[in-house]
Design a protein around this motif. Sequence first.
Motif, PDB file in Angstrom:
ATOM      1  N   LEU A 196      40.618  21.655  43.747  1.00 41.01           N
ATOM      2  CA  LEU A 196      40.684  23.037  44.405  1.00 41.01           C
ATOM      3  C   LEU A 196      39.659  23.006  45.210  1.00 41.01           C
ATOM      4  O   LEU A 196      38.232  23.259  44.831  1.00 41.01           O
ATOM      5  CB  LEU A 196      40.863  23.826  43.210  1.00 41.01           C
ATOM      6  CG  LEU A 196      42.016  23.841  42.221  1.00 41.01           C
ATOM      7  CD1 LEU A 196      42.029  25.155  41.281  1.00 41.01           C
ATOM      8  CD2 LEU A 196      43.163  23.931  42.994  1.00 41.01           C
ATOM      9  N   LEU A 253      38.960  26.082  46.896  1.00 42.87           N
ATOM     10  CA  LEU A 253      39.177  27.476  47.320  1.00 42.87           C
ATOM     11  C   LEU A 253      38.276  28.247  46.663  1.00 42.87           C
ATOM     12  O   LEU A 253      38.478  28.956  45.798  1.00 42.87           O
ATOM     13  CB  LEU A 253      40.698  27.682  46.614  1.00 42.87           C
ATOM     14  CG  LEU A 253      41.858  26.708  47.020  1.00 42.87           C
ATOM     15  CD1 LEU A 253      42.877  26.994  46.187  1.00 42.87           C
ATOM     16  CD2 LEU A 253      42.145  27.079  48.526  1.00 42.87           C
ATOM     17  N   ARG A 305      40.487  35.955  41.453  1.00 42.57           N
ATOM     18  CA  ARG A 305      40.935  35.024  40.072  1.00 42.57           C
ATOM     19  C   ARG A 305      42.195  35.257  39.963  1.00 42.57           C
ATOM     20  O   ARG A 305      42.838  34.067  39.496  1.00 42.57           O
ATOM     21  CB  ARG A 305      40.020  35.961  38.981  1.00 42.57           C
ATOM     22  CG  ARG A 305      40.311  35.275  37.848  1.00 42.57           C
ATOM     23  CD  ARG A 305      39.425  34.267  37.503  1.00 42.57           C
ATOM     24  NE  ARG A 305      37.939  34.553  37.299  1.00 42.57           N
ATOM     25  CZ  ARG A 305      37.034  33.665  37.390  1.00 42.57           C
ATOM     26  NH1 ARG A 305      37.179  32.505  37.126  1.00 42.57           N
ATOM     27  NH2 ARG A 305      35.723  34.267  36.985  1.00 42.57           N
ATOM     28  N   ARG A 307      43.957  32.476  41.978  1.00 41.11           N
ATOM     29  CA  ARG A 307      43.576  31.157  41.517  1.00 41.11           C
ATOM     30  C   ARG A 307      44.162  30.748  40.094  1.00 41.11           C
ATOM     31  O   ARG A 307      44.404  29.431  40.314  1.00 41.11           O
ATOM     32  CB  ARG A 307      41.976  31.223  41.181  1.00 41.11           C
ATOM     33  CG  ARG A 307      41.163  29.935  40.579  1.00 41.11           C
ATOM     34  CD  ARG A 307      39.789  30.379  40.229  1.00 41.11           C
ATOM     35  NE  ARG A 307      38.896  28.948  40.057  1.00 41.11           N
ATOM     36  CZ  ARG A 307      38.529  28.288  40.903  1.00 41.11           C
ATOM     37  NH1 ARG A 307      38.682  28.804  42.420  1.00 41.11           N
ATOM     38  NH2 ARG A 307      37.722  27.256  40.619  1.00 41.11           N
ATOM     39  N   ASN A 308      44.593  31.585  39.479  1.00 41.62           N
ATOM     40  CA  ASN A 308      45.295  31.447  38.183  1.00 41.62           C
ATOM     41  C   ASN A 308      46.639  31.133  38.614  1.00 41.62           C
ATOM     42  O   ASN A 308      47.112  29.986  37.863  1.00 41.62           O
ATOM     43  CB  ASN A 308      45.153  32.592  37.217  1.00 41.62           C
ATOM     44  CG  ASN A 308      43.790  32.616  36.524  1.00 41.62           C
ATOM     45  OD1 ASN A 308      43.057  31.664  36.541  1.00 41.62           O
ATOM     46  ND2 ASN A 308      43.480  34.003  36.030  1.00 41.62           N
ATOM     47  N   THR A 354      37.731  21.243  40.281  1.00 39.15           N
ATOM     48  CA  THR A 354      37.446  22.714  41.079  1.00 39.15           C
ATOM     49  C   THR A 354      35.873  22.508  41.744  1.00 39.15           C
ATOM     50  O   THR A 354      35.066  21.662  41.238  1.00 39.15           O
ATOM     51  CB  THR A 354      37.607  23.927  40.318  1.00 39.15           C
ATOM     52  OG1 THR A 354      37.538  24.865  41.401  1.00 39.15           O
ATOM     53  CG2 THR A 354      36.567  24.149  39.238  1.00 39.15           C
ATOM     54  N   ASN A 390      31.989  28.416  42.982  1.00 38.65           N
ATOM     55  CA  ASN A 390      32.240  29.583  43.871  1.00 38.65           C
ATOM     56  C   ASN A 390      31.496  29.675  45.031  1.00 38.65           C
ATOM     57  O   ASN A 390      30.614  29.023  45.398  1.00 38.65           O
ATOM     58  CB  ASN A 390      32.094  30.864  43.180  1.00 38.65           C
ATOM     59  CG  ASN A 390      30.608  31.176  42.714  1.00 38.65           C
ATOM     60  OD1 ASN A 390      29.777  30.865  43.458  1.00 38.65           O
ATOM     61  ND2 ASN A 390      30.305  31.691  41.430  1.00 38.65           N
ATOM     62  N   ASP A 429      37.940  29.944  34.294  1.00 35.08           N
ATOM     63  CA  ASP A 429      38.856  29.943  35.441  1.00 35.08           C
ATOM     64  C   ASP A 429      40.408  30.707  35.007  1.00 35.08           C
ATOM     65  O   ASP A 429      41.066  30.804  35.706  1.00 35.08           O
ATOM     66  CB  ASP A 429      39.168  28.558  36.084  1.00 35.08           C
ATOM     67  CG  ASP A 429      38.004  27.807  36.603  1.00 35.08           C
ATOM     68  OD1 ASP A 429      37.566  28.584  37.392  1.00 35.08           O
ATOM     69  OD2 ASP A 429      37.744  26.629  36.220  1.00 35.08           O
ATOM     70  N   ASP A 444      38.413  39.133  38.175  1.00 41.39           N
ATOM     71  CA  ASP A 444      37.400  38.949  39.042  1.00 41.39           C
ATOM     72  C   ASP A 444      36.326  39.636  38.762  1.00 41.39           C
ATOM     73  O   ASP A 444      36.272  40.771  38.029  1.00 41.39           O
ATOM     74  CB  ASP A 444      37.839  39.373  40.611  1.00 41.39           C
ATOM     75  CG  ASP A 444      39.146  38.570  41.075  1.00 41.39           C
ATOM     76  OD1 ASP A 444      38.712  37.223  41.061  1.00 41.39           O
ATOM     77  OD2 ASP A 444      40.039  39.029  41.646  1.00 41.39           O
TER      78      ASP A 444
END
Length: 647
Positions: free
Chosen positions: A230, A232, A237, A240-241, A256, A259, A280, A285
């Motif tokens: 990932l 990204l 959040r 992302r999930n 991943t 951040n 994660d 967020d």
Amino acid sequence: MSPNLLTKNFLSLSRASKRLVVLCVDIVLCIVTVWFAFYLRLGEWVGITGSGDFSGTMTLEWRPLLALVPAICISIPIFISAGLYRAIFRYSGLPVLMTLMKAASLYGAIYAFIFTVIGFQGVPRTVGLIQPLLLLLAVGASRVFASFWFGNFYSAQLLRAEFTRVLIYGASSTGRELANALINSNQMKVLGFLEDDPHLVGNALNGKRIYHSSDLPNLIQKLKVTDVLLALPSINRKRRNEIISFVQSYKVHVRTLPNVTDLAKGRVTVSDIHDLDIEDLLGRDAVTPDEGLLRKNIAGKVVMVTGAGGSIGSELCRQIIRQCPATLVLLEQGEFNLYRIHQELSQTLANVDESKIQLIPVLTSVRDEKRMREVVSKWKPQTIYHAAAYKHVPLVESNPIEGIQNNVFGTLVVAKIAIALEVENFILISTDKAVRPTNVMGASKRLAEMILQALANNLELAPLNRRTVFSMVRFGNVLDSSGSVVPKFKDQIQSGGPITLTHPEVTRYFMTIPEAAELVIQASAMANGGEVFLLDMGQPIKIMDLACRMIELSGLTVCDEANPDGDIEIELIGLRPGEKLYEELLIGDSSQETKNPRIMMAHENFVFWPILTNRLDELKMSCDLGDLELIDNLLRQLVSGYKPDCV
């Protein structure tokens, strides 16, 4: 059969079989070199038996077979006695070649004596000199080739075959940098990119095609994808999930990058890639912190953190130095923990130009009243974050007196000294286990809260204008802390399982350590005295779901009745002493919001100081006497809702 498969089959042979193969190769080389020696001498190919040649000319007077039999009978025993067949050919080097030269020299001397000095009809005398040289070159070349093929080229081929085959989710600049970092990594092979943006799909980036994310199931089969990375770092959040859930539904390993804030410090490197953390999956967020609240009780002040080497204490220290205190006093009773956090912070400050923050490591216990008074008197902290506590439920349950002495009376010692020496702010790090506790640890932390609540409302100890502002911050489990199930589950997964779970219905609140520490600092800055701050930890997570999710994060499957061929089994071992199925944050029925949406505030009932201090004296005496029955009775009377072993 392909060369790779042939080589792999050879490497799988037994040592004796490999030696036999190499011996046969040397016999063939003897035949070839004798034949070639005749060609070099005569200028034409002669049949080994002397009956003909490949040019069609009959040369019956020459007898290569006569030179061949001695070559084999002399060379092979010499090579065996020299130890040439004991060498591991893929690791052959200069020592093996030197041994070969010695053995070939001995062979050459004997062979030349027979066919050059003595001589035999049908064998030119020069063959006795040419053939040993050719054999030395041929056998030496075979050893060099074996070393190159098996030790270098083929090993590299095997390594490439075992590369992690990855797709990068995200064709942004971060994804491009990640692909560049992996080109020379010798760890992963980038097969392409995944994207949700239809305008990018079908294009190429760094020579790798960009696929639509919906093509993932087909790509896994077609390209034999093992991992999805990932790239990204800036998405929220929730999204992302959604991506993680989508990718993991196809049973590939997800990794991943940090951040976007962490990546801002430099280019993306292979070392930035890490397995997904359970954080994660928290589904929320972070809220941008209030810088004014972060600095209010810290900037330019003397700050003390008790329990500075613990999970929360150490993170508090890291965030405190970012707010530039004048002095940070690290108080810890564990020598190694104190050494570790002091070294870490010293290194951090060493990398900051002109940092004037003073770090003071203090090795002592909060229960040592004399030493604590000396430390507070000497350094005069204006803010104390009290994180020192015994917090492992089963251990405190087995050692209740130690837990009470440390959590209750240690807090009392530091709080009284704070009042006496006019510390401005005192913040207790509490726990959700203090709410209607079922274990001694929770009861002891609730008593610590009650002590601060009583002191905050007792004007006899200090006039209003000199009063220490006491506050408490209560929250649940923090991920990857020393008491969290997360590191335990990680270790169990890495060792192949099983994961041990106490009960399928156990639920807990979770929060990341940095998030909790940041909110603690902000909450304490909003205190006026006696408040209990509650951190919004989102929805509670069922530990069974957490275990299953962590297994999936590792690219594995759960072994259960529905999937008996899974990788990791989950074993139920029963609730531990004092363990609850559910945790709560609020004792009363109401709480009020603060300026931070993640922080709530409550004023809860407590026992006034004149009454509480007498009961604490009784509890102290009971601990000194080791009277566990009396201790239990006093805890039941003092702590509202305390019901040991209630599940």
